[in-house]
Design an enzyme around this catalytic site. Structure first.
Site, PDB file in Angstrom:
ATOM      1  N   HIS A  77       0.835  -1.197   0.000  1.00  0.00           N
ATOM      2  CA  HIS A  77       0.000   0.000   0.000  1.00  0.00           C
ATOM      3  C   HIS A  77       0.876   1.255   0.000  1.00  0.00           C
ATOM      4  O   HIS A  77       1.913   1.276   0.665  1.00  0.00           O
ATOM      5  CB  HIS A  77      -0.887   0.030   1.253  1.00  0.00           C
ATOM      6  CG  HIS A  77      -1.888  -1.070   1.291  1.00  0.00           C
ATOM      7  ND1 HIS A  77      -1.594  -2.323   1.770  1.00  0.00           N
ATOM      8  CD2 HIS A  77      -3.188  -1.097   0.902  1.00  0.00           C
ATOM      9  CE1 HIS A  77      -2.669  -3.086   1.674  1.00  0.00           C
ATOM     10  NE2 HIS A  77      -3.647  -2.366   1.151  1.00  0.00           N
ATOM     11  N   ASP A 128      27.027   0.730  -4.885  1.00  0.00           N
ATOM     12  CA  ASP A 128      27.125   1.482  -6.138  1.00  0.00           C
ATOM     13  C   ASP A 128      28.223   2.539  -6.067  1.00  0.00           C
ATOM     14  O   ASP A 128      29.007   2.689  -7.007  1.00  0.00           O
ATOM     15  CB  ASP A 128      25.785   2.140  -6.462  1.00  0.00           C
ATOM     16  CG  ASP A 128      25.840   2.927  -7.752  1.00  0.00           C
ATOM     17  OD1 ASP A 128      26.255   2.349  -8.780  1.00  0.00           O
ATOM     18  OD2 ASP A 128      25.483   4.119  -7.732  1.00  0.00           O
TER      19      ASP A 128
END
EC number: 4.6.1.17
Length: 161
Positions: A77, A128
């Site tokens: 949700h 990263d």
């Protein structure tokens, strides 16, 4: 044993209807670790990374990820989070970074996935940013530490886990 809530009677995936649930304060904490060489960790700690402040970038990425969990994880949700906290701690004795997240809201559904997503994306961001200097870093031990609020009650990992 509890039933899978995202599977209907026909065995199909569906989004759980939370409209009849009461709004309560809900909170979840999660953690993740990124293990790396001591030289890589020292570069982060000393602020010598050519891409900038690794911890600040990972913190922002984790916060943004928590806010977008509904867009990343099917059937989650969209939530109005009232707090997202991402703490990063260098642990030189283990050659790793520990990430701990906290998500909170007053609502009809829990924030476990948001806390886990924040921890995961913060870890991915560290990877990263540092992959140019070390490609064999290990992201691991992503887990829920605690949750409170809601019908299913509270949960907390045992101290020796």
């Amino acid at each position: 044993m509890s039933q899978l809530t995202h599977i209907n009677a026909a065995g199909e995936a569906h989004m759980v209807d939370v409209s009849a649930k009461a709004e309560t304060v809900r909170e979840a904490r999660a953690e993740a670790f990124v293990t790396m060489r001591s030289e890589t960790l020292a570069m982060i700690i000393d602020g010598r990374h050519h891409k900038g402040d690794v911890f600040a970038t990972a913190r922002i990425a984790g916060i943004q990820a928590a806010k977008r969990t509904w867009d990343l994880i099917p059937l989650c949700h969209p939530l109005m989070l009232s707090k997202v906290e991402v703490n990063l701690q260098a642990e030189p004795e283990h050659n790793r970074v520990r990430i701990e997240t906290l998500c909170r809201l007053t609502g009809k559904t829990g924030v476990e996935m948001e806390a886990l997503t924040a921890a995961s994306v913060a870890a991915l961001t560290i990877y990263d940013m540092c992959k140019a200097v070390q490609k064999d870093m290990v992201i691991g031990s992503v887990r829920l530490l605690a949750k409170s609020g809601g019908k299913s009650g509270d949960f907390k990992v045992e101290a020796d886990d």
